[in-house]
Motif scaffolding. Structure first.
Motif, PDB file in Angstrom:
ATOM      1  N   LEU A 251      35.577 -50.072  46.620  1.00 39.48           N
ATOM      2  CA  LEU A 251      36.195 -51.226  45.973  1.00 39.48           C
ATOM      3  C   LEU A 251      36.435 -52.322  47.008  1.00 39.48           C
ATOM      4  CD1 LEU A 251      38.897 -49.460  43.749  1.00 39.48           C
ATOM      5  CD2 LEU A 251      36.713 -50.427  42.982  1.00 39.48           C
ATOM      6  N   VAL A 254      40.381 -55.712  43.648  1.00 36.43           N
ATOM      7  CA  VAL A 254      41.040 -55.109  42.482  1.00 36.43           C
ATOM      8  C   VAL A 254      41.978 -56.152  41.889  1.00 36.43           C
ATOM      9  CG1 VAL A 254      42.624 -53.301  41.675  1.00 36.43           C
ATOM     10  CG2 VAL A 254      40.899 -52.774  43.435  1.00 36.43           C
ATOM     11  N   GLY A 278      37.902 -53.438  39.009  1.00 39.25           N
ATOM     12  CA  GLY A 278      37.492 -53.336  40.402  1.00 39.25           C
ATOM     13  C   GLY A 278      36.107 -53.921  40.599  1.00 39.25           C
TER      14      GLY A 278
END
Length: 385
Positions: A251, A254, A278
């Motif tokens: 990721l 986010v 994400g």
């Protein structure tokens, strides 16, 4: 080999899995049958040099590729074992193959005629016979006889091998498979009558070796199943295969979105409630096709989560079950905790064959190699630019 990379997307190649798969086939085959490791197309996307080294360490005796360029890459990297180019090579390039001791495929009489103008060193040839594949190979006994005669009278050319390729060996009880096998038997009889039986006879791909190990001649050509994949869903070997390829990312962003917010190009995805989204640095330029996005899933913290919105060239978005930290690992192919997305799962979703999946992951995605459960290096595609 240990080139660093600067993005959180990578493929992991388990070389121990490749070795285990080769060992499983060795146990399945007659003792006198050897293995040709097929490392064309960058070893089906796994990394040609590293896969070839692992295959030879596991007991493979020869390597085969599709293109002369692929063979030269192996030779220049220091591989000294026999290397066979399965595809067509231009007559004007035969001399280069000779200089690097690369074995070539022959199936055209006119190819031989043109080759004479370019060759001044010995070259070993494998005669390819089209017994029903309809791709490459001589189709008539008349041409076959002429080719063999020309090779016999040539100063530089030697008939090292003869082979064919099965079109339906991955289908149980295929009548064409057995017809091709019978036709190849006729070819071998003709070569015997011509006193030209070569040293090396090879017909079986992974599928044929699984189905008829006792009819494998001196060598099998081990391709797809060396990488831990079944040749087809219908053809499971009587031993376990270990998938060598997995694909991961992390990721990089986010965020929380509200009901009605849209994600990615075309605003094709609209949040139905407050959601955590994400972003991952992988996209269709990496071979992660836009088509995957429609029903695609990935694994985060051991849980399958959906891809949302259109996959972009370099990035894509997923819907998270909760807020997660930047840097959290995301698995696109492979296992996390008790969840797994296999290459076969992805192939089924895309309505294609498993062969295509690792091949389509571009060299922009670094390959990280593991041996004895330890990272031994990586290849970053940008190093080759």
């Amino acid at each position: 080999m240990d080139h660093h990379f600067y993005r959180d997307t990578w493929a992991e190649i388990n070389l121990d899995a490749i070795k285990a798969n080769i060992n499983a086939f060795q146990n399945h085959l007659p003792n006198e049958t050897g293995i040709i490791a097929i490392v064309k197309a960058n070893a089906y996307g796994h990394g040609a040099l590293q896969t070839a080294k692992a295959a030879l360490e596991a007991g493979a005796a020869r390597l085969a590729v599709a293109l002369l360029d692929e063979a030269l890459l192996l030779r220049k990297a220091g591989f000294t074992v026999p290397i066979h180019v399965l595809g067509w090579v231009h007559p004007k390039d035969v001399q280069i193959a000779a200089e690097y001791n690369i074995e070539l495929t022959i199936f055209q009489l006119e190819w031989l005629d043109e080759t004479k103008e370019h060759i001044s060193m010995p070259v070993k040839l494998h005669l390819k016979v089209d017994t029903g594949m309809g791709r490459l190979g001589t189709t008539t006994f008349t041409e076959l006889k002429e080719i063999v005669k020309e090779i016999k009278h040539s100063k530089w050319l030697t008939l090292e091998g003869v082979f064919t390729h099965f079109a339906t060996a991955d289908e149980p009880n295929s009548s064409l498979f057995y017809r091709q096998h019978d036709r190849f038997q006729q070819v071998l009889q003709l070569l015997k009558e011509l006193d030209s039986t070569p040293h090396i006879i090879h017909t079986s791909n992974s599928a044929a070796a699984i189905q008829l190990p006792e009819k494998s001649y001196q060598f099998i050509r081990l391709g797809i199943s060396m990488y831990g994949l079944q040749p087809s869903p219908e053809l499971a070997p009587p031993f376990q295969l270990h998938e060598a390829f997995s694909l991961h990312s992390c990721l990089t962003h986010v965020k929380q979105v509200q009901k009605g917010d849209t994600i990615s190009y075309g605003a094709a995805y609209e949040a139905s409630e407050t959601e955590w989204i994400g972003t991952i640095p992988i996209g269709y330029a990496d071979g992660w096709l836009r088509k995957i996005g429609a029903q695609g899933e990935v694994i985060v913290e051991g849980e399958r989560v959906p891809i949302v919105g259109r996959i972009c060239m370099d990035q894509m978005m997923i819907r998270l079950p909760k807020k997660m930290n930047i840097g959290t690992k995301v698995t696109l192919i492979g296992s996390q905790q008790n969840e797994r997305i296999s290459i076969d799962d992805l192939a089924k979703q895309l309505d294609t064959i498993n062969y295509e999946i690792p091949c389509m992951i571009s060299n922009r995605v670094p390959r990280v190699f593991y041996k004895d459960n330890k990272k031994i290096g990586c290849v970053n595609g940008f190093q080759n630019l």
